[in-house]
Design a protein around this motif. Structure first.
Motif, short mmCIF file in Angstrom:
data_model
loop_
_atom_site.label_atom_id
_atom_site.label_comp_id
_atom_site.label_asym_id
_atom_site.label_seq_id
_atom_site.Cartn_x
_atom_site.Cartn_y
_atom_site.Cartn_z
N LEU A 148 1.59 -3.44 -7.62
CA LEU A 148 1.58 -1.99 -7.46
C LEU A 148 2.18 -1.60 -6.11
CD1 LEU A 148 -2.03 -1.24 -8.74
CD2 LEU A 148 0.11 -1.03 -10.00
N TYR A 149 2.75 -0.40 -6.08
CA TYR A 149 3.32 0.18 -4.87
C TYR A 149 2.18 0.68 -3.98
CZ TYR A 149 6.02 3.47 -2.00
OH TYR A 149 6.59 4.14 -0.96
N LYS A 150 2.14 0.19 -2.78
CA LYS A 150 1.12 0.62 -1.81
C LYS A 150 1.81 1.44 -0.74
CE LYS A 150 -1.93 -1.09 1.74
NZ LYS A 150 -2.33 -2.25 2.52
N GLU A 151 1.28 2.62 -0.48
CA GLU A 151 1.88 3.49 0.52
C GLU A 151 1.34 3.16 1.91
OE1 GLU A 151 -0.07 4.55 -1.95
OE2 GLU A 151 1.09 5.86 -3.23
N THR A 152 2.20 3.33 2.90
CA THR A 152 1.76 3.25 4.29
C THR A 152 1.11 4.59 4.59
OG1 THR A 152 3.61 1.84 4.86
CG2 THR A 152 2.51 2.97 6.67
N ILE A 153 -0.10 4.55 5.08
CA ILE A 153 -0.76 5.82 5.39
C ILE A 153 -1.56 5.67 6.68
CG2 ILE A 153 -2.71 5.36 3.87
CD1 ILE A 153 -2.54 8.47 3.33
N ASP A 154 -0.90 5.89 7.77
CA ASP A 154 -1.60 5.87 9.04
C ASP A 154 -2.28 7.22 9.26
OD1 ASP A 154 -0.71 3.30 9.57
OD2 ASP A 154 1.16 4.03 10.44
N ARG A 155 -1.50 8.27 9.09
CA ARG A 155 -2.01 9.63 9.26
C ARG A 155 -1.14 10.55 8.42
NH1 ARG A 155 -1.37 14.15 12.53
NH2 ARG A 155 -3.32 15.23 12.87
N MET A 156 -1.77 11.47 7.74
CA MET A 156 -1.01 12.43 6.94
C MET A 156 -0.54 13.54 7.85
SD MET A 156 -3.20 12.60 3.48
CE MET A 156 -3.60 11.15 2.59
#
Length: 198
Positions: A148-156
């Motif tokens: 699955l595609y995992k998003e980088t999410i440090d801060r929105m």
């Protein structure tokens, strides 16, 4: 006696039906699927080949800027020449030459801009295709059946509530154990392949 035989036969048939239904029920449930995740953005950011492509792109842009500067200087020289010839014969020919150079410069600029964008898109597509092959190899070697595609999410980064909701609702993976994250393995494999090809 007949009643007893019928009861035993009925009970035996019921047991057979229950056993058959149980076998069918266990066949209805699929085997567990081995799942992994890959952070595509992190892979792009960690690739030596992308860094090399970015350097080539920068060099190309600098060369285009130099070419644009030379073409602009040529147009400016023609403009100055026209000012000096003002009122003399032959200015029409110089005026035509200036207009032609200006039109050629604009057309050249648009063409080069489109070509540069097209080349950059092609490079990204080729890199993404290589990434998919590397993900396939790493997943297959690890026994994973689904990645699955995992998003980088440090801060929105948004103050807009609609944008924030869009970011939240478009997430594909909400949680994963670090043990099923293949991102670093994919980066390592692709960087090794890139180093070996050079």
């Amino acid at each position: 006696m007949k009643f007893r035989n019928i009861t035993i036969l009925t009970a035996a048939l019921a047991l057979l039906l229950i056993a058959f239904a149980g076998v069918q029920a266990t066949n209805m449930f699929a085997e567990p699927t081995a799942v992994a995740v890959v952070d595509i953005q992190k892979v792009f950011d960690g690739l030596k080949e992308r860094v090399s492509l970015d350097a080539e792109d920068k060099t190309s842009r600098e060369a285009l800027q130099q070419e644009a500067k030379l073409r602009q200087e040529e147009i400016q020289a023609l403009q100055e020449e026209l000012k000096m010839l003002e009122g003399q014969a032959g200015t029409d020919q110089k005026q035509d030459e200036l207009q032609m150079k200006a039109i050629q410069y604009q057309a050249w600029g648009k063409f080069m801009q489109q070509k540069q964008a097209s080349d950059a898109a092609l490079n990204i597509e080729q890199l993404y295709r290589k990434m998919l092959k590397a993900i396939d190899l790493v997943a297959t070697e690890g026994g994973y059946e689904l990645v699955l595609y995992k998003e980088t999410i440090d801060r929105m980064n948004t103050a807009d509530i609609q944008q924030l909701r869009l970011q939240i609702f478009s997430r594909k993976v909400l949680y994963n154990s670090p043990t099923i994250d293949l991102t670093n393995q994919v980066i390592q494999r692709m960087n090794n392949q890139y180093d070996n090809a050079r």
